[in-house]
Design a protein around this motif. Structure first.
Motif, short mmCIF file in Angstrom:
data_model
loop_
_atom_site.label_atom_id
_atom_site.label_comp_id
_atom_site.label_asym_id
_atom_site.label_seq_id
_atom_site.Cartn_x
_atom_site.Cartn_y
_atom_site.Cartn_z
N UNK A 123 64.77 92.77 -39.85
CA UNK A 123 63.93 92.98 -38.85
C UNK A 123 64.44 93.91 -37.71
N UNK A 124 65.88 93.58 -37.30
CA UNK A 124 66.28 93.76 -36.07
C UNK A 124 67.56 95.04 -36.02
N UNK A 125 67.86 95.26 -37.24
CA UNK A 125 69.12 96.37 -37.25
C UNK A 125 68.90 97.12 -38.41
N UNK A 126 69.19 98.69 -38.10
CA UNK A 126 69.17 99.85 -39.25
C UNK A 126 69.98 99.67 -40.01
N UNK A 127 70.18 98.67 -40.95
CA UNK A 127 71.58 98.42 -41.68
C UNK A 127 70.83 98.37 -43.43
N UNK A 128 71.24 98.99 -44.46
CA UNK A 128 70.94 98.62 -45.83
C UNK A 128 71.55 97.47 -46.08
N UNK A 129 70.97 96.24 -46.20
CA UNK A 129 71.62 94.99 -46.58
C UNK A 129 72.08 94.97 -47.89
N UNK A 130 71.33 95.71 -48.86
CA UNK A 130 71.52 95.79 -49.98
C UNK A 130 72.77 96.21 -50.28
N UNK A 131 73.50 96.94 -49.82
CA UNK A 131 74.76 97.40 -49.93
C UNK A 131 75.76 96.68 -49.19
N UNK A 132 75.31 95.84 -48.02
CA UNK A 132 76.49 95.11 -47.34
C UNK A 132 77.12 94.05 -48.05
N UNK A 133 78.53 94.25 -48.34
CA UNK A 133 79.38 93.37 -49.14
C UNK A 133 79.81 92.23 -48.34
N UNK A 134 79.90 91.40 -48.81
CA UNK A 134 80.96 90.04 -48.02
C UNK A 134 82.17 90.67 -47.60
N UNK A 135 82.65 90.23 -46.51
CA UNK A 135 83.74 90.85 -45.81
C UNK A 135 83.67 92.32 -45.11
N UNK A 136 82.42 92.79 -45.07
CA UNK A 136 82.12 94.13 -44.67
C UNK A 136 81.60 93.75 -43.09
N UNK A 137 81.98 94.33 -42.20
CA UNK A 137 81.55 94.47 -40.83
C UNK A 137 80.62 95.62 -40.37
N UNK A 138 79.77 95.49 -39.66
CA UNK A 138 78.69 96.43 -39.22
C UNK A 138 78.82 96.53 -37.58
N UNK A 139 78.91 97.58 -37.32
CA UNK A 139 78.72 97.65 -35.68
C UNK A 139 77.77 98.57 -35.63
#
Length: 186
Positions: A123-139
């Motif tokens: 709801x808050x961040x423009x990130x594709x969470x379906x592709x966010x793997x464990x150990x990946x950081x998003x700035x």
């Protein structure tokens, strides 16, 4: 000497997920040539991890190294170890162009826990969470403020923001964690 306190002193909220200010955390901005042998050795000594690849975080218990940009890492250590870690990094990188700065008191850390933790962040961040793997950081951003986050467990995310906007971020997380019926009661 004054006693260090976290930005929101551990405030939490339980909605369809639990959001909480995580308390004091040692954080160091480390800039320099991430490919240099000295840098790799210094990061390993400070955290027990390798220099992370782009958009990755390497975790080792309560220590970590997170990639923030091509020449910047965020080093995470227990709060009480931050000053000594900066000194150790400066000593290990002597003679090499670098910057090690303790930013612990300029940042706030939050945890988002629960089976639908990613839904609260969606709801808050423009990130594709379906592709966010464990150990990946998003700035990225959380609503209108700069933030970084990573999946820190099977049903948990850790989010870092500037301390100056900690109250705003906690408010965003609280509202985001509310079920639709809590937002619009009958």
């Amino acid at each position: 000497m004054s006693k260090a306190v976290s930005a929101l002193e551990g405030v939490s909220h339980k909605g369809f997920v639990e959001v909480a200010e995580a308390g004091l955390r040692g954080m160091i901005t480390l800039r320099g040539d991430l490919a240099s042998a000295k840098m790799k050795k210094a990061v390993k000594a400070a955290t027990g991890t390798a220099v992370p690849a782009a958009r990755r975080i390497e975790l080792n218990g309560d220590k970590a190294a997170a990639w923030m940009s091509p020449d910047e890492l965020l080093i995470l250590v227990p709060y009480a170890e931050a000053v000594a870690t900066v000194e150790a990094l400066d000593n290990a990188l002597a003679g090499e162009h670098h910057l090690a700065a303790d930013v612990s008191d300029a940042r706030a850390v939050f945890t988002i826990r629960g089976a639908k933790a990613e839904e609260a962040l969606m709801k808050l961040s423009p990130v594709d969470f379906a592709t966010l793997a464990e150990g990946e950081i998003r700035r990225t951003r959380t609503a209108q403020v700069a933030a970084a986050f990573w999946k820190s467990g099977p049903e948990e995310f850790t989010l870092v923001s500037f301390r100056s906007v900690a109250g705003y971020v906690m408010g965003l997380l609280e509202v985001s964690a509310k079920a639709g019926s809590e937002l619009f009661p009958a």
